[in-house]
Design an enzyme around this catalytic site. Structure first.
Site, PDB file in Angstrom:
ATOM      1  N   GLN A  91       0.870  -1.186   0.000  1.00 64.37           N
ATOM      2  CA  GLN A  91       0.000   0.000   0.000  1.00 64.37           C
ATOM      3  C   GLN A  91       0.906   1.235   0.000  1.00 64.37           C
ATOM      4  O   GLN A  91       1.678   1.440   0.928  1.00 64.37           O
ATOM      5  CB  GLN A  91      -0.906   0.006   1.239  1.00 64.37           C
ATOM      6  CG  GLN A  91      -1.918   1.144   1.220  1.00 64.37           C
ATOM      7  CD  GLN A  91      -2.719   1.234   2.519  1.00 64.37           C
ATOM      8  OE1 GLN A  91      -2.166   1.065   3.606  1.00 64.37           O
ATOM      9  NE2 GLN A  91      -4.003   1.493   2.411  1.00 64.37           N
ATOM     10  N   VAL A  93      -0.337   4.514  -0.700  1.00 64.19           N
ATOM     11  CA  VAL A  93      -1.074   5.676  -0.170  1.00 64.19           C
ATOM     12  C   VAL A  93      -1.844   5.199   1.075  1.00 64.19           C
ATOM     13  O   VAL A  93      -2.717   4.324   0.971  1.00 64.19           O
ATOM     14  CB  VAL A  93      -2.058   6.248  -1.221  1.00 64.19           C
ATOM     15  CG1 VAL A  93      -2.835   7.414  -0.619  1.00 64.19           C
ATOM     16  CG2 VAL A  93      -1.300   6.704  -2.472  1.00 64.19           C
ATOM     17  N   HIS A  97      -8.420   2.185  -0.018  1.00 59.20           N
ATOM     18  CA  HIS A  97      -8.905   2.303  -1.400  1.00 59.20           C
ATOM     19  C   HIS A  97      -8.997   0.935  -2.056  1.00 59.20           C
ATOM     20  O   HIS A  97      -8.185   0.050  -1.792  1.00 59.20           O
ATOM     21  CB  HIS A  97      -8.039   3.237  -2.240  1.00 59.20           C
ATOM     22  CG  HIS A  97      -6.576   2.907  -2.230  1.00 59.20           C
ATOM     23  ND1 HIS A  97      -5.737   3.210  -1.176  1.00 59.20           N
ATOM     24  CD2 HIS A  97      -5.795   2.297  -3.141  1.00 59.20           C
ATOM     25  CE1 HIS A  97      -4.517   2.815  -1.442  1.00 59.20           C
ATOM     26  NE2 HIS A  97      -4.517   2.239  -2.638  1.00 59.20           N
ATOM     27  N   HIS A  99      -8.864  -0.706  -5.771  1.00 62.44           N
ATOM     28  CA  HIS A  99      -8.574  -0.500  -7.195  1.00 62.44           C
ATOM     29  C   HIS A  99      -9.642  -1.249  -7.996  1.00 62.44           C
ATOM     30  O   HIS A  99      -9.900  -2.428  -7.729  1.00 62.44           O
ATOM     31  CB  HIS A  99      -7.228  -1.111  -7.580  1.00 62.44           C
ATOM     32  CG  HIS A  99      -6.036  -0.474  -6.933  1.00 62.44           C
ATOM     33  ND1 HIS A  99      -5.225   0.428  -7.583  1.00 62.44           N
ATOM     34  CD2 HIS A  99      -5.502  -0.617  -5.691  1.00 62.44           C
ATOM     35  CE1 HIS A  99      -4.242   0.807  -6.780  1.00 62.44           C
ATOM     36  NE2 HIS A  99      -4.382   0.183  -5.625  1.00 62.44           N
TER      37      HIS A  99
HETATM   38  P1  DGP Z   1      -1.613   1.431  -3.582  1.00 61.42           P
HETATM   39  O1  DGP Z   1      -0.259   0.985  -4.029  1.00 61.42           O
HETATM   40  O2  DGP Z   1      -2.621   0.305  -3.497  1.00 61.42           O
HETATM   41  O3  DGP Z   1      -1.534   2.286  -2.316  1.00 61.42           O
HETATM   42  O4  DGP Z   1      -2.154   2.382  -4.756  1.00 61.42           O
HETATM   43  C1  DGP Z   1      -2.152   3.767  -4.711  1.00 61.42           C
HETATM   44  C2  DGP Z   1      -2.563   4.237  -6.070  1.00 61.42           C
HETATM   45  O5  DGP Z   1      -2.775   5.636  -6.002  1.00 61.42           O
HETATM   46  C3  DGP Z   1      -1.520   4.018  -7.164  1.00 61.42           C
HETATM   47  O6  DGP Z   1      -2.069   3.156  -8.152  1.00 61.42           O
HETATM   48  C4  DGP Z   1      -1.260   5.382  -7.754  1.00 61.42           C
HETATM   49  C5  DGP Z   1      -2.386   6.213  -7.225  1.00 61.42           C
HETATM   50  N1  DGP Z   1      -2.037   7.591  -6.934  1.00 61.42           N
HETATM   51  C6  DGP Z   1      -0.948   8.038  -6.262  1.00 61.42           C
HETATM   52  N2  DGP Z   1      -0.978   9.378  -6.186  1.00 61.42           N
HETATM   53  C7  DGP Z   1      -2.110   9.795  -6.808  1.00 61.42           C
HETATM   54  C8  DGP Z   1      -2.692  11.076  -7.059  1.00 61.42           C
HETATM   55  O7  DGP Z   1      -2.182  12.127  -6.680  1.00 61.42           O
HETATM   56  N3  DGP Z   1      -3.855  11.087  -7.747  1.00 61.42           N
HETATM   57  C9  DGP Z   1      -4.462   9.937  -8.181  1.00 61.42           C
HETATM   58  N4  DGP Z   1      -5.599  10.080  -8.865  1.00 61.42           N
HETATM   59  N5  DGP Z   1      -3.945   8.717  -7.976  1.00 61.42           N
HETATM   60  C10 DGP Z   1      -2.786   8.647  -7.294  1.00 61.42           C
END
Ligand code: DGP
Length: 153
Positions: A91, A93, A97, A99
């Site tokens: 993870q 972020v 969430h 996906h």
């Molecule tokens: P995870 O690795 O499961 O925490 O996925 C986080 C996802 O968030 C990754 O696929 C990229 C996406 N992401 C990171 N920063 C941003 C952002 O600023 N905006 C958006 N829309 N997505 C983001």
């Protein structure tokens, strides 16, 4: 505060497809396939177990509705639902969430290579550019038009 909280507060741009009191959905900035959407909790929680059962159920309902809207609006045939539930499960972020990654049929090689590229480039910041935002907004609009006004009862 996570990037996703900044998006919810309107401090960072995102291409939304849905939003209500409990959940929001917007396009991933680094998509694994066209229309890759993130369904997030509006409450700032890191892992699924921090949500209430109702919040968890609602997130899954919204993810289901997003998958259906992707199929209707983008012509996808199915979708992956993926949760990286904690730092040690990749993870990146720290905000809950799901996906929702559309699959289009006959796209195995493309999606697998995009998944590898996605994971390898996650730490690389994606600068906000007008062209990228316009592209994501156009895709989001095609999904959003098939979303119910309110998911659930
Ligand atoms: P995870 O690795 O499961 O925490 O996925 C986080 C996802 O968030 C990754 O696929 C990229 C996406 N992401 C990171 N920063 C941003 C952002 O600023 N905006 C958006 N829309 N997505 C983001």
């Amino acid at each position: 505060m996570s990037i996703f909280s900044a998006i919810l507060d309107g401090k960072l741009a995102a291409s939304f497809v849905y939003r209500d009191e409990t959940a929001a959905a917007f396009l991933d900035i680094s998509p694994m396939s066209v229309g890759h959407t993130l369904v997030i909790s509006t409450r700032a929680c890191v892992t699924l177990d921090e949500l209430t059962p109702d919040e968890r159920a609602h997130l899954l309902d919204v993810a289901g509705a997003v998958g259906a809207a992707q199929r209707a609006g983008l012509g996808s045939k199915a979708q992956h639902l993926l949760v990286n539930d904690g730092k040690h499960a990749s993870q990146s972020v720290p905000h809950v969430h799901i996906h929702v990654i559309p699959r289009y049929g006959g796209d195995m090689a493309k999606v697998v290579s995009r998944m590898i590229w996605h994971v390898a480039t996650l730490p690389v910041p994606r600068p906000e550019t007008r062209a990228r935002r316009e592209r994501l907004d156009a895709i989001a609009a095609k999904i959003a038009v098939h979303m119910p006004e309110q998911v659930g009862p």
